[in-house]
Scaffold this motif. Sequence first.
Motif, PDB file in Angstrom:
ATOM      1  N   MET A   1     105.812  32.910  67.554  1.00 18.18           N
ATOM      2  CA  MET A   1     105.774  34.366  67.643  1.00 18.18           C
ATOM      3  C   MET A   1     106.642  34.854  68.799  1.00 18.18           C
ATOM      4  N   SER A   2     106.411  34.353  69.984  1.00 10.05           N
ATOM      5  CA  SER A   2     107.282  34.726  71.104  1.00 10.05           C
ATOM      6  C   SER A   2     108.645  34.071  70.950  1.00 10.05           C
ATOM      7  N   GLY A   3     108.673  32.825  70.482  1.00 11.33           N
ATOM      8  CA  GLY A   3     109.941  32.119  70.330  1.00 11.33           C
ATOM      9  C   GLY A   3     110.863  32.754  69.317  1.00 11.33           C
ATOM     10  N   GLY A   4     110.310  33.214  68.187  1.00 17.06           N
ATOM     11  CA  GLY A   4     111.132  33.850  67.169  1.00 17.06           C
ATOM     12  C   GLY A   4     111.735  35.159  67.631  1.00 17.06           C
ATOM     13  N   VAL A   5     110.951  35.929  68.385  1.00 19.96           N
ATOM     14  CA  VAL A   5     111.458  37.194  68.921  1.00 19.96           C
ATOM     15  C   VAL A   5     112.536  36.917  69.972  1.00 19.96           C
ATOM     16  N   MET A   6     112.291  35.931  70.825  1.00 18.69           N
ATOM     17  CA  MET A   6     113.307  35.524  71.800  1.00 18.69           C
ATOM     18  C   MET A   6     114.588  35.118  71.093  1.00 18.69           C
ATOM     19  N   ALA A   7     114.466  34.348  70.008  1.00 18.22           N
ATOM     20  CA  ALA A   7     115.630  33.873  69.266  1.00 18.22           C
ATOM     21  C   ALA A   7     116.420  35.036  68.685  1.00 18.22           C
ATOM     22  N   GLY A   8     115.720  36.042  68.168  1.00 26.52           N
ATOM     23  CA  GLY A   8     116.413  37.197  67.611  1.00 26.52           C
ATOM     24  C   GLY A   8     117.282  37.893  68.638  1.00 26.52           C
ATOM     25  N   ARG A   9     116.755  38.039  69.840  1.00 26.09           N
ATOM     26  CA  ARG A   9     117.530  38.683  70.908  1.00 26.09           C
ATOM     27  C   ARG A   9     118.720  37.819  71.322  1.00 26.09           C
ATOM     28  N   LEU A  10     118.488  36.515  71.508  1.00 27.13           N
ATOM     29  CA  LEU A  10     119.543  35.631  71.971  1.00 27.13           C
ATOM     30  C   LEU A  10     120.668  35.511  70.947  1.00 27.13           C
ATOM     31  N   LEU A  11     120.337  35.301  69.679  1.00 27.66           N
ATOM     32  CA  LEU A  11     121.355  35.139  68.648  1.00 27.66           C
ATOM     33  C   LEU A  11     122.167  36.405  68.466  1.00 27.66           C
ATOM     34  N   THR A  12     121.525  37.549  68.593  1.00 31.80           N
ATOM     35  CA  THR A  12     122.255  38.807  68.475  1.00 31.80           C
ATOM     36  C   THR A  12     123.282  38.942  69.594  1.00 31.80           C
TER      37      THR A  12
ATOM     38  N   THR B   1     110.591  18.050  84.848  1.00 32.00           N
ATOM     39  CA  THR B   1     111.663  17.415  84.080  1.00 32.00           C
ATOM     40  C   THR B   1     112.980  18.170  84.124  1.00 32.00           C
ATOM     41  N   ARG B   2     112.923  19.495  84.273  1.00 32.23           N
ATOM     42  CA  ARG B   2     114.164  20.276  84.242  1.00 32.23           C
ATOM     43  C   ARG B   2     114.341  21.170  85.464  1.00 32.23           C
ATOM     44  N   GLY B   3     113.339  21.173  86.354  1.00 36.06           N
ATOM     45  CA  GLY B   3     113.473  21.920  87.592  1.00 36.06           C
ATOM     46  C   GLY B   3     112.768  23.260  87.558  1.00 36.06           C
ATOM     47  N   ALA B   4     112.491  23.788  88.742  1.00 32.93           N
ATOM     48  CA  ALA B   4     111.758  25.043  88.863  1.00 32.93           C
ATOM     49  C   ALA B   4     112.516  26.214  88.253  1.00 32.93           C
ATOM     50  N   GLU B   5     113.847  26.188  88.340  1.00 34.72           N
ATOM     51  CA  GLU B   5     114.621  27.297  87.781  1.00 34.72           C
ATOM     52  C   GLU B   5     114.483  27.346  86.262  1.00 34.72           C
ATOM     53  N   ALA B   6     114.468  26.190  85.598  1.00 30.98           N
ATOM     54  CA  ALA B   6     114.272  26.160  84.146  1.00 30.98           C
ATOM     55  C   ALA B   6     112.910  26.731  83.770  1.00 30.98           C
ATOM     56  N   ALA B   7     111.889  26.405  84.533  1.00 29.45           N
ATOM     57  CA  ALA B   7     110.561  26.956  84.272  1.00 29.45           C
ATOM     58  C   ALA B   7     110.564  28.472  84.422  1.00 29.45           C
ATOM     59  N   ARG B   8     111.274  28.995  85.445  1.00 34.31           N
ATOM     60  CA  ARG B   8     111.347  30.443  85.638  1.00 34.31           C
ATOM     61  C   ARG B   8     112.083  31.118  84.480  1.00 34.31           C
ATOM     62  N   LEU B   9     113.171  30.504  84.025  1.00 37.73           N
ATOM     63  CA  LEU B   9     113.922  31.082  82.916  1.00 37.73           C
ATOM     64  C   LEU B   9     113.102  31.075  81.635  1.00 37.73           C
ATOM     65  N   TYR B  10     112.372  30.002  81.420  1.00 39.58           N
ATOM     66  CA  TYR B  10     111.520  29.923  80.233  1.00 39.58           C
ATOM     67  C   TYR B  10     110.463  31.022  80.270  1.00 39.58           C
ATOM     68  N   ALA B  11     109.802  31.179  81.394  1.00 42.50           N
ATOM     69  CA  ALA B  11     108.759  32.196  81.528  1.00 42.50           C
ATOM     70  C   ALA B  11     109.335  33.589  81.324  1.00 42.50           C
ATOM     71  N   ARG B  12     110.501  33.851  81.905  1.00 44.04           N
ATOM     72  CA  ARG B  12     111.098  35.178  81.783  1.00 44.04           C
ATOM     73  C   ARG B  12     111.438  35.489  80.329  1.00 44.04           C
ATOM     74  N   SER B  13     112.046  34.532  79.638  1.00 46.36           N
ATOM     75  CA  SER B  13     112.442  34.777  78.248  1.00 46.36           C
ATOM     76  C   SER B  13     111.243  34.990  77.348  1.00 46.36           C
ATOM     77  N   GLN B  14     110.172  34.225  77.561  1.00 51.82           N
ATOM     78  CA  GLN B  14     108.994  34.337  76.707  1.00 51.82           C
ATOM     79  C   GLN B  14     108.208  35.616  77.007  1.00 51.82           C
ATOM     80  N   GLN B  15     108.090  35.989  78.270  1.00 49.16           N
ATOM     81  CA  GLN B  15     107.374  37.218  78.591  1.00 49.16           C
ATOM     82  C   GLN B  15     108.163  38.445  78.111  1.00 49.16           C
ATOM     83  N   GLU B  16     109.478  38.376  78.186  1.00 46.20           N
ATOM     84  CA  GLU B  16     110.288  39.459  77.639  1.00 46.20           C
ATOM     85  C   GLU B  16     110.067  39.601  76.139  1.00 46.20           C
ATOM     86  N   ALA B  17     109.851  38.480  75.443  1.00 52.70           N
ATOM     87  CA  ALA B  17     109.572  38.532  74.009  1.00 52.70           C
ATOM     88  C   ALA B  17     108.233  39.208  73.741  1.00 52.70           C
ATOM     89  N   VAL B  18     107.226  38.932  74.568  1.00 54.58           N
ATOM     90  CA  VAL B  18     105.929  39.600  74.429  1.00 54.58           C
ATOM     91  C   VAL B  18     106.114  41.117  74.521  1.00 54.58           C
TER      92      VAL B  18
END
Length: 518
Positions: free
Chosen positions: A370-381, A97-114
Motif C-alpha cells: 500500500m505505501s510501497g505502491g504509492v511510493m512507486a507511482g511517485r518515483l516512476l512518474t 546493512t545499508r547505513g543510517a542514511e538508507a534507513a532515513r531515506l526509506y522512512a521518508r519515502s514511506q511516510q510521504e506515501a502515507v
Amino acid sequence: MSRLPGPGPLPPGIAESYWMATASAAPRAGPLTSDTEVDVAVVGGGIAGLSTAWELIEAGRSVAVLEADRLAAGVSGYTTAKVTALHTFVYDKLRRTRGAEAARLYARSQQEAVERVAEVAAALHVDCELERVPAFVYATDPARRPDVQAEAEAAREAGLAASYTEETGLPFPVAGAVRVEDQAQFHPRRYLLALADDIRERGGFLYERTRVTGLSEGTPCRLTTENGASVTAREVVVATHYPVFDRALLFTRLSPRRELVVAAVIPAGDDPGGMYITDEERTRSVRTAPYGEDRLLIVTGEHFTPGTGDTAERFARLAAFTTEHFPRAAILHHWAAQDNDPTDTVPLVGPFHPGAEHTYVATGFGGWGMSGGVMAGRLLTELIVGRALPSWAGLYDPRRLVSTLREAPAFLKHQATVGRHFVGDRLRTTHVDSAADIPPGGGAVVRLGGRRCAVHRHEDGTLHAVSARCTHLGCLVAFNAAERTWECPCHGSRFAVDGTVLQGPATRPLEVRAVEED
C-alpha cells in the motif's frame, strides 16, 4: 487402496476478500480490441499500476492501463490494507546493512506515501474509510525485547514518530512494542476504483481482461496481448506485482509467500486501537475497520511458500488465534494474499534492467504494497517525466548490485529453495500412485502416459487434468486444496483447476491433458 485426504474444513463465513465483497463489482472497462498508442503504457491494475497512471495523468501524459483480470482485483484487492511506514523490523536491519542514511531515506519515502494517500483521497472525495491510527510492531517473547528496543531506536533515528512501549490495546501482554503515530488504514478497493474512474474521466485508457504476453523494447516500445491487439508507447511500466517478463532476472531476487486472512465482526469496545504486527508464529497482523456500530477485525498470518503444506490447517490456526484472543469475534470472511519478498529487504522500483531506456518496473514490496505502491507511482512518474528525483530514488534502483554481505545470504537461500523444488520434485516417482487416490475436491500430481499431470477431481467425481509444469520456468505445481488452485512453489504462479492463469509471473495457461479413471 489408500487415498489422499479430502480438503480440510475452512473457517466459517464467505471465502472472499471483504474488500472485494464490499466494493463495486462492475467492470471499469472492456478488453483491448484494437491497436492503440499512448505516451506511457502501464501493465498491471493494482495499487502500483493505478498510482503510477494517476500520477502520470497529473503530469500531463497520455496513459493506458492494461490489467489481465479486473482492476484492483488482484493482490491489491486481498491486502490487509495498512498504509504505514512501520514495516515490521526493517529499520534496525537497514541501519546495520545499508547505513543510517538508507534507513532515513526509506522512512521518508514511506511516510510521504502515507501522506499522499490521505491527500489524494481528500482531493477525490473518496469514501474509502480512511482512518489515521498508530502502528505497532510487537513481540511477546521477553527474549525479543532487545530487538524491539533496537527497532524503536532505529525508527526514531530514521525520522519517524516512534517510541518504545510495553503497553498496547491488544487483549494479551507483550514483551515490548514499537509505536509509530499517525499512520493510516483504509478500504483499498474503493480508493483504487476512485483512482481508476478519475484516470478515465481525465482521458486515460483502461483495459481489463487484457493479458500482456510480449514486450518489445525500443523507440517506441510495443506491448502485445493474448488477443492479438497491441499498444505502442514511448515508455512502459511493468507493475504486475511479480514481473511477467524475465529479461531482468528479477525472479532470482524475489521469493513469493502467501498469507491467510480472517475477518470477524467484534463489538466496538474490543477494538485494540491501532494496527499491529509481529513476526512470531509465522506472522500475526491485527487491525480493524468500520462495520456499522461494530468493528471488523482483520487478522493475517501463517505465511508460507505457495504450493507447500496444508492451507486448511493454517486457516484453522489463524482462526483459533482470533477467537482465543477475541472471544466475541464472529468470523465473516476468509481469504489469502500473496506477496514477494526482495532478498535485500528494499523494493525494486525504477529502470527495468541495466540497459533499459524506456521500460520500468515496480515489484518486491514485501507485504507493504500500500505505501510501497504509492511510493512507486511517485518515483516512476518523476523518472518518466524527467523531473528532479526525490532524495530516496537511488535506494530503490533495481539495478543495484547484489551485496555479498547484505543480500547474498537471502539470495542463496531463495535459490536453494527454488533448486530443491525444480530438481527434487522431479526425483520423486510421482505425488500419488493413481488418479483413483484423489478424493472429490482434491488434486495431486499423477503420472499419466509417462507425463506428470496435475489432476483435480470435481465434487461430482469427474477428473480434469492439465500439465504439471508451470509455464513460467517449468517447476512442478502443487495443489492447494483450500483454495482449489494449482500453485508453483518456485516463483508463485497460480492456476485454476482448468489451467487458467490466476497469478503471474506465468502468462500462459497449463496445457489440458486427457485423463480417464483407472
